[in-house]
Design an enzyme around this catalytic site. Structure first.
Site, PDB file in Angstrom:
ATOM      1  N   GLU A   1       0.830  -1.217   0.000  1.00 18.06           N
ATOM      2  CA  GLU A   1       0.000   0.000   0.000  1.00 18.06           C
ATOM      3  C   GLU A   1       0.857   1.257   0.000  1.00 18.06           C
ATOM      4  OE1 GLU A   1      -3.198   0.171  -0.524  1.00 18.06           O
ATOM      5  OE2 GLU A   1      -3.248  -1.999  -0.635  1.00 18.06           O
TER       6      GLU A   1
ATOM      7  N   GLU B   1      -0.327  -2.375  -9.948  1.00 24.88           N
ATOM      8  CA  GLU B   1      -0.296  -3.510  -9.027  1.00 24.88           C
ATOM      9  C   GLU B   1       1.065  -4.190  -9.055  1.00 24.88           C
ATOM     10  OE1 GLU B   1      -2.562  -4.827  -6.591  1.00 24.88           O
ATOM     11  OE2 GLU B   1      -2.818  -2.713  -6.983  1.00 24.88           O
TER      12      GLU B   1
HETATM   13 ZN   LIG Z   1      -2.243  -2.663  -4.985  1.00 23.77          ZN
END
Ligand SMILES: [Zn+2]
Length: 271
Positions: free
Chosen positions: A140, A203
């Site tokens: 994060e 991601e």
């Molecule tokens: Zn992520």
């Protein structure tokens, strides 16, 4: 039609002049809003979120409070070191780290631009241990320091400008759009019920650098494989965790994390 043509040419100009190469990843990112203005907005949203949710203090649950503080501080120290070693400390300008545990059944965690981190109590049983928590927090926080929020807000701004509101942009400026799209990108705090998933590129970058940061902080990067496997199993049901909706996970992702492992393990051993 004229408006549409105008919109498309506006979008072309934005794409042409609005891109910046990321100092860490080297990837070109659309940046229409400044990091500092996003941090200011984030701080307002963050304070509002904390005022409306139950923050777990040391007096409420010392063990869980302590673990979130400990993991957060270790990862922040690792990131500070990583950027300093690359001569890029200015990339972290404006970062004032804060770590909070918030009472919620939701499996979720996030980091806002500027280093404001929130972990939901619902995540702790899925993280299972300190290293599992470090994997999520590292991931994060990587999204934030790699300017993914800034990029996503910019993409939404471009989409808004490319839509049918060129006139309003020209007359009102882009600040209004900036505040609206901020709420779309940071839906978990705005409680809009709409979660825009991160792009695959974002991601995979967050996985890559999150693993390095967790490893530098002294956590075994191998924990990432079992953590994301546990997350994957939680998908598909109506009550899919927020973290999984914003961070879609599948076998390809887990295979990619396995490929990143040798590099992360070098950092783990070298610390
Ligand atoms: Zn992520």
């Amino acid at each position: 039609m004229l408006l549409k043509k105008l919109s498309l040419s506006a979008l072309g100009l934005i794409t042409l002049f609005g891109c910046t190469r990321n100092a860490i990843s080297g990837r070109s990112q659309l940046m229409l809003t400044s990091e500092s203005s996003l941090q200011t907005q984030a701080l307002t949203e963050y304070k509002d979120f904390l005022s409306k949710n139950k923050v777990v203090t040391a007096a409420v649950d010392k063990k869980d409070y302590d673990v979130v503080q400990k993991v957060g501080k270790r990862i922040a120290a690792a990131i500070t070191k990583y950027y300093a070693q690359k001569g890029l400390s200015n990339e972290l300008s404006g970062y004032k780290w804060e770590f909070n545990l918030v009472q919620s059944k939701d499996v979720n965690a996030w980091c806002m631009p500027g280093g404001k981190v929130v972990v939901y109590t619902g995540l702790l049983p899925v993280a299972q241990n300190e290293a599992g928590l470090a994997i999520v927090m590292g991931h994060e926080i990587a999204h934030a320091v790699l300017h993914h929020g800034q990029e996503r807000v910019s993409q939404q701004q471009a989409a808004a400008i490319g839509g049918n509101i060129v006139g309003s942009v020209l007359s009102k400026g882009s600040n209004k759009i900036a505040s609206n799209v901020f709420n779309t990108v940071y839906a978990p705090t705005a409680q809009m019920g709409v979660i825009l998933p991160n792009s695959r590129k974002q991601e995979s970058e967050a996985d890559h650098y999150g693993l390095i940061f967790a490893a530098m902080a002294g956590y075994n990067p191998q924990e990432a494989i079992t953590f994301w496997q546990r997350m994957e199993k939680m998908g598909g049901a109506d009550n899919t965790p927020t973290l999984l909706r914003s961070h879609p996970t599948n076998a390809t992702r887990i295979a990619d994390i396995k490929r990143l492992m040798p590099e992360a393990e070098r950092y783990y051993k070298a610390r």
